[in-house]
Write a protein that holds these residues in place. Sequence first.
Motif: not given
Length: 174
Positions: A99, A101-106
């Motif tokens: 969390d 680190r940031g949101k997941f990139k699709k």
Amino acid sequence: MATEKRLSSSRKHNLKSCMLGVAKELLDAEAVVKVEERERFLLENCPPLELPHSKEELLELCTKLHQQIDGREEEKYGIEFKLNLVVNEVRDLNIKIVDLRGKFKKPKLKKVRMSADAMLKALLGSKHTVNMDLRSNLKQVKKEVKEEDKQLRDVGDWRKNIEDKSDRKKMFDS
């Protein structure tokens, strides 16, 4: 690099065999140490069993053994509980790290050209035959044409109106 001496293949082979011999000796020594530790542990925690001759002494021995087993089981469950707590804590910390680190990139998906029939066949398997011709299942309806609609279509034909206007324009020109 050019000034460094290279080892001959026989020298390399000799060094490898020496290293393997030393490693084998170390593994053998480690195995002996493990066996000794196991024997020492068993002597400390499991004294040799002496079976009593009377029934009362035998019952006392059984109750004593059951109490020892219960104690070991309690220790085992306590350790398992602590292990589960630690595993859950590690999982929660990993989630927090993700969390932070940031949101997941699709990932960008490749476009695959596949008909709906082929897609459903791939999903459902080849046993199921799927027909995507949805119009074949529709009910046929006959269209009733009203007279008013015919008149509106005839009047609304713009080609006739243009031809009529072109005749009028010729009359004014002459």
